[in-house]
Design a protein around this motif. Structure first.
Motif, PDB file in Angstrom:
ATOM      1  N   ASP A  73     -13.602   1.513   2.445  1.00 46.91           N
ATOM      2  CA  ASP A  73     -13.618   0.464   1.425  1.00 46.91           C
ATOM      3  C   ASP A  73     -13.527   1.111   0.052  1.00 46.91           C
ATOM      4  OD1 ASP A  73     -13.750  -2.010   0.261  1.00 46.91           O
ATOM      5  OD2 ASP A  73     -15.729  -2.532   1.056  1.00 46.91           O
ATOM      6  N   GLU A  74     -13.344   0.289  -0.954  1.00 46.74           N
ATOM      7  CA  GLU A  74     -13.276   0.791  -2.317  1.00 46.74           C
ATOM      8  C   GLU A  74     -14.516   1.613  -2.661  1.00 46.74           C
ATOM      9  OE1 GLU A  74     -12.779  -2.431  -5.007  1.00 46.74           O
ATOM     10  OE2 GLU A  74     -10.938  -3.173  -4.059  1.00 46.74           O
ATOM     11  N   CYS A  75     -14.303   2.655  -3.452  1.00 48.54           N
ATOM     12  CA  CYS A  75     -15.450   3.448  -3.899  1.00 48.54           C
ATOM     13  C   CYS A  75     -15.371   3.649  -5.408  1.00 48.54           C
ATOM     14  CB  CYS A  75     -15.509   4.798  -3.183  1.00 48.54           C
ATOM     15  SG  CYS A  75     -14.219   5.953  -3.645  1.00 48.54           S
ATOM     16  N   GLU A  76     -16.507   3.874  -5.996  1.00 47.42           N
ATOM     17  CA  GLU A  76     -16.631   4.188  -7.414  1.00 47.42           C
ATOM     18  C   GLU A  76     -17.277   5.563  -7.530  1.00 47.42           C
ATOM     19  OE1 GLU A  76     -19.000   2.610 -11.429  1.00 47.42           O
ATOM     20  OE2 GLU A  76     -19.130   1.493  -9.547  1.00 47.42           O
ATOM     21  N   ILE A  77     -16.795   6.383  -8.443  1.00 45.81           N
ATOM     22  CA  ILE A  77     -17.365   7.721  -8.639  1.00 45.81           C
ATOM     23  C   ILE A  77     -17.818   7.858 -10.091  1.00 45.81           C
ATOM     24  CG2 ILE A  77     -16.991  10.204  -8.500  1.00 45.81           C
ATOM     25  CD1 ILE A  77     -14.889   9.694  -6.385  1.00 45.81           C
ATOM     26  N   ARG A  78     -19.087   8.142 -10.252  1.00 44.14           N
ATOM     27  CA  ARG A  78     -19.678   8.346 -11.576  1.00 44.14           C
ATOM     28  C   ARG A  78     -20.036   9.820 -11.734  1.00 44.14           C
ATOM     29  NH1 ARG A  78     -24.129   3.454 -11.013  1.00 44.14           N
ATOM     30  NH2 ARG A  78     -22.643   1.702 -10.836  1.00 44.14           N
ATOM     31  N   VAL A  79     -19.695  10.409 -12.866  1.00 39.96           N
ATOM     32  CA  VAL A  79     -19.922  11.834 -13.114  1.00 39.96           C
ATOM     33  C   VAL A  79     -20.669  12.002 -14.426  1.00 39.96           C
ATOM     34  CG1 VAL A  79     -18.840  14.109 -13.308  1.00 39.96           C
ATOM     35  CG2 VAL A  79     -17.725  12.323 -11.954  1.00 39.96           C
ATOM     36  N   GLU A  80     -21.644  12.903 -14.425  1.00 36.56           N
ATOM     37  CA  GLU A  80     -22.345  13.248 -15.668  1.00 36.56           C
ATOM     38  C   GLU A  80     -22.709  14.723 -15.663  1.00 36.56           C
ATOM     39  OE1 GLU A  80     -26.348  11.766 -16.250  1.00 36.56           O
ATOM     40  OE2 GLU A  80     -26.492  11.223 -14.116  1.00 36.56           O
ATOM     41  N   THR A  81     -22.847  15.276 -16.861  1.00 33.76           N
ATOM     42  CA  THR A  81     -23.294  16.656 -17.007  1.00 33.76           C
ATOM     43  C   THR A  81     -24.813  16.679 -17.043  1.00 33.76           C
ATOM     44  OG1 THR A  81     -21.284  17.289 -18.186  1.00 33.76           O
ATOM     45  CG2 THR A  81     -23.205  18.702 -18.482  1.00 33.76           C
ATOM     46  N   MET A  89       0.844  -1.200   0.000  1.00 31.68           N
ATOM     47  CA  MET A  89       0.000   0.000   0.000  1.00 31.68           C
ATOM     48  C   MET A  89       0.877   1.247   0.000  1.00 31.68           C
ATOM     49  SD  MET A  89      -2.794   1.285   2.837  1.00 31.68           S
ATOM     50  CE  MET A  89      -3.952  -0.010   2.445  1.00 31.68           C
ATOM     51  N   ASN A  90       0.528   2.204  -0.839  1.00 32.14           N
ATOM     52  CA  ASN A  90       1.213   3.495  -0.824  1.00 32.14           C
ATOM     53  C   ASN A  90       0.785   4.239   0.431  1.00 32.14           C
ATOM     54  OD1 ASN A  90       1.456   6.433  -1.256  1.00 32.14           O
ATOM     55  ND2 ASN A  90       2.261   5.815  -3.248  1.00 32.14           N
ATOM     56  N   THR A  91       1.762   4.659   1.249  1.00 33.79           N
ATOM     57  CA  THR A  91       1.423   5.318   2.509  1.00 33.79           C
ATOM     58  C   THR A  91       1.516   6.831   2.407  1.00 33.79           C
ATOM     59  OG1 THR A  91       3.715   5.089   3.265  1.00 33.79           O
ATOM     60  CG2 THR A  91       2.159   3.342   3.873  1.00 33.79           C
ATOM     61  N   GLY A  92       1.712   7.362   1.173  1.00 35.60           N
ATOM     62  CA  GLY A  92       1.833   8.797   1.003  1.00 35.60           C
ATOM     63  C   GLY A  92       0.620   9.443   0.376  1.00 35.60           C
ATOM     64  N   SER A  93      -0.538   8.785   0.453  1.00 28.23           N
ATOM     65  CA  SER A  93      -1.742   9.332  -0.168  1.00 28.23           C
ATOM     66  C   SER A  93      -2.975   8.879   0.611  1.00 28.23           C
ATOM     67  CB  SER A  93      -1.860   8.869  -1.624  1.00 28.23           C
ATOM     68  OG  SER A  93      -2.089   7.471  -1.681  1.00 28.23           O
ATOM     69  N   TYR A  94      -4.092   9.534   0.297  1.00 27.64           N
ATOM     70  CA  TYR A  94      -5.373   9.141   0.892  1.00 27.64           C
ATOM     71  C   TYR A  94      -6.074   8.060   0.079  1.00 27.64           C
ATOM     72  CZ  TYR A  94      -4.754  13.252   3.817  1.00 27.64           C
ATOM     73  OH  TYR A  94      -4.233  14.172   4.702  1.00 27.64           O
ATOM     74  N   TYR A  95      -5.828   8.055  -1.237  1.00 23.80           N
ATOM     75  CA  TYR A  95      -6.463   7.081  -2.121  1.00 23.80           C
ATOM     76  C   TYR A  95      -5.460   6.539  -3.121  1.00 23.80           C
ATOM     77  CZ  TYR A  95     -11.174   8.138  -0.500  1.00 23.80           C
ATOM     78  OH  TYR A  95     -12.296   8.276   0.276  1.00 23.80           O
ATOM     79  N   GLU A  96      -5.740   5.329  -3.599  1.00 25.18           N
ATOM     80  CA  GLU A  96      -5.028   4.729  -4.718  1.00 25.18           C
ATOM     81  C   GLU A  96      -6.048   4.406  -5.802  1.00 25.18           C
ATOM     82  OE1 GLU A  96      -3.425   1.336  -2.726  1.00 25.18           O
ATOM     83  OE2 GLU A  96      -1.512   2.302  -2.361  1.00 25.18           O
ATOM     84  N   ARG A  97      -5.674   4.668  -7.050  1.00 25.49           N
ATOM     85  CA  ARG A  97      -6.590   4.366  -8.148  1.00 25.49           C
ATOM     86  C   ARG A  97      -6.590   2.861  -8.440  1.00 25.49           C
ATOM     87  NH1 ARG A  97      -9.216   6.958 -11.903  1.00 25.49           N
ATOM     88  NH2 ARG A  97      -8.276   8.975 -11.398  1.00 25.49           N
ATOM     89  N   ILE A  98      -7.776   2.306  -8.663  1.00 30.80           N
ATOM     90  CA  ILE A  98      -7.926   0.909  -9.067  1.00 30.80           C
ATOM     91  C   ILE A  98      -8.128   0.826 -10.576  1.00 30.80           C
ATOM     92  CG2 ILE A  98      -9.338  -1.166  -8.840  1.00 30.80           C
ATOM     93  CD1 ILE A  98     -10.036  -0.201  -6.006  1.00 30.80           C
ATOM     94  N   ASP A  99      -9.065   1.630 -11.097  1.00 26.77           N
ATOM     95  CA  ASP A  99      -9.296   1.715 -12.543  1.00 26.77           C
ATOM     96  C   ASP A  99      -9.836   3.102 -12.844  1.00 26.77           C
ATOM     97  OD1 ASP A  99     -12.049   1.651 -11.911  1.00 26.77           O
ATOM     98  OD2 ASP A  99     -12.205  -0.497 -12.262  1.00 26.77           O
ATOM     99  N   ALA A 100     -10.470   3.286 -13.984  1.00 37.34           N
ATOM    100  CA  ALA A 100     -10.882   4.624 -14.416  1.00 37.34           C
ATOM    101  C   ALA A 100     -11.833   5.299 -13.445  1.00 37.34           C
ATOM    102  CB  ALA A 100     -11.520   4.547 -15.809  1.00 37.34           C
ATOM    103  N   HIS A 101     -12.639   4.537 -12.714  1.00 41.15           N
ATOM    104  CA  HIS A 101     -13.664   5.134 -11.858  1.00 41.15           C
ATOM    105  C   HIS A 101     -13.632   4.658 -10.417  1.00 41.15           C
ATOM    106  CE1 HIS A 101     -15.438   6.823 -15.472  1.00 41.15           C
ATOM    107  NE2 HIS A 101     -15.451   5.616 -16.006  1.00 41.15           N
ATOM    108  N   ARG A 102     -12.736   3.724 -10.075  1.00 40.27           N
ATOM    109  CA  ARG A 102     -12.727   3.160  -8.732  1.00 40.27           C
ATOM    110  C   ARG A 102     -11.418   3.495  -8.016  1.00 40.27           C
ATOM    111  NH1 ARG A 102     -13.216  -2.565  -8.062  1.00 40.27           N
ATOM    112  NH2 ARG A 102     -11.987  -2.766  -9.983  1.00 40.27           N
ATOM    113  N   TYR A 103     -11.552   3.679  -6.686  1.00 43.63           N
ATOM    114  CA  TYR A 103     -10.429   4.076  -5.857  1.00 43.63           C
ATOM    115  C   TYR A 103     -10.463   3.285  -4.556  1.00 43.63           C
ATOM    116  CZ  TYR A 103     -10.713   8.192  -8.898  1.00 43.63           C
ATOM    117  OH  TYR A 103     -10.782   9.033  -9.977  1.00 43.63           O
ATOM    118  N   LYS A 104      -9.257   3.067  -3.992  1.00 40.83           N
ATOM    119  CA  LYS A 104      -9.134   2.378  -2.711  1.00 40.83           C
ATOM    120  C   LYS A 104      -8.570   3.343  -1.689  1.00 40.83           C
ATOM    121  CE  LYS A 104      -6.833  -1.571  -0.509  1.00 40.83           C
ATOM    122  NZ  LYS A 104      -5.935  -2.735  -0.742  1.00 40.83           N
ATOM    123  N   PRO A 105      -9.227   3.522  -0.531  1.00 40.21           N
ATOM    124  CA  PRO A 105      -8.682   4.424   0.497  1.00 40.21           C
ATOM    125  C   PRO A 105      -7.520   3.775   1.230  1.00 40.21           C
ATOM    126  CG  PRO A 105     -10.670   3.392   1.324  1.00 40.21           C
ATOM    127  CD  PRO A 105     -10.515   2.930  -0.109  1.00 40.21           C
TER     128      PRO A 105
END
Length: 260
Positions: free
Chosen positions: A71-79, A1-17
């Motif tokens: 836990d892992e989160c996914e973020i969806r964005v739309e206009t 685990m990277n200990t220098g950040s709040y989140y790590e990217r998993i893929d285009a829309h998902r992140y791990k805290p």
């Protein structure tokens, strides 16, 4: 685990805290502050698909819909409302496929209004002239332990003005806008001016709304915060937001106040 950040990217829309994102009401939950910044980062990436529009994120409102598990989160964005001078964007954060945060951001056209700018409060004392405060003595969790808090005066119940910064990246290994990094610290406001000790009373916020009259600069988020508890279980945390050059806007949080 990277200990220098709040989140790590998993893929285009998902992140791990990481563990740094935990707390403060419970260490097995995500502190909303870095998650709010992550949502803005996702909105930035969405808007980057339309370069050259000259639109600036000027208001964002977050509604916290439920428990923010670490836990892992996914973020969806739309206009929602496209436009050349005014645009409305919506982002939804999901944990375990359940919406936990819904945010709406108004993006407004930029232009030269320097000739009529005015009306803001005075600039705060620079953070370099202030001593750190051990906020971790009041709140548990990795997020609070990770930040540098420098109050202008000793914190008082319901009233504190302080600078907040962090040495950690919001997302490991990728550039993040100054705005996303700035907003990733704003939700700390509800914890710097506690009116009652959190082991006796709980007062989590169920929303966060930020209005900006200027885009923030630098690595410090200034919070001039007042907390009011009403007589029927509601409270409000109100904050004038600053950067190193002066005020940039305001933030409001509605609280649900209950005995622990």
């Amino acid at each position: 685990m990277n200990t220098g950040s709040y989140y790590e990217r998993i893929d285009a829309h998902r992140y791990k805290p990481t563990a740094h994102a935990s707390g403060a009401w419970s260490t097995d939950e995500v502190h909303f502050s870095p998650l709010g910044g992550l949502v803005v980062h996702a909105i930035d990436r969405h808007l980057a698909d339309r370069p050259g529009t000259g639109l600036l994120l000027s208001r964002i409102s977050f509604d916290i819909l439920g428990r923010l598990a670490l836990d892992e989160c996914e973020i969806r964005v739309e206009t929602i409302r496209p436009g050349r001078t005014i645009e409305l964007v919506e982002a939804v954060a999901l944990i375990a496929d359940r919406p936990v945060v819904r945010a709406r951001a108004w993006c407004l056209a930029s232009g030269d209004t320097d000739a009529v700018a005015g009306g803001a409060a005075d600039r705060l004392t620079a953070p370099e002239a202030l001593a750190p405060w051990a906020m971790a003595d009041v709140w548990p969790g990795g997020y609070i332990a990770s930040i540098d808090v420098r109050p202008l005066a000793p914190p008082r119940p319901g009233r504190t003005t302080a600078w907040i910064s962090t040495p950690l990246d919001l997302v490991a290994g990728e550039p993040v806008s100054t705005l996303a990094s700035y907003i990733a610290l704003v939700d700390t406001a509800n914890g710097i001016a506690v009116r009652q000790q959190p082991d006796a009373w709980t007062f989590p916020n169920v929303d966060l709304t930020i209005h900006l009259h200027r885009q923030p600069e630098g690595r410090w988020t200034g919070l001039d915060t007042t907390v009011v508890f009403g007589p029927t279980g509601q409270g409000i945390t109100s904050t004038v937001l600053h950067d190193i050059n002066g005020p940039v806007g305001q933030a409001q949080q509605i609280l649900t106040v209950r005995p622990s």
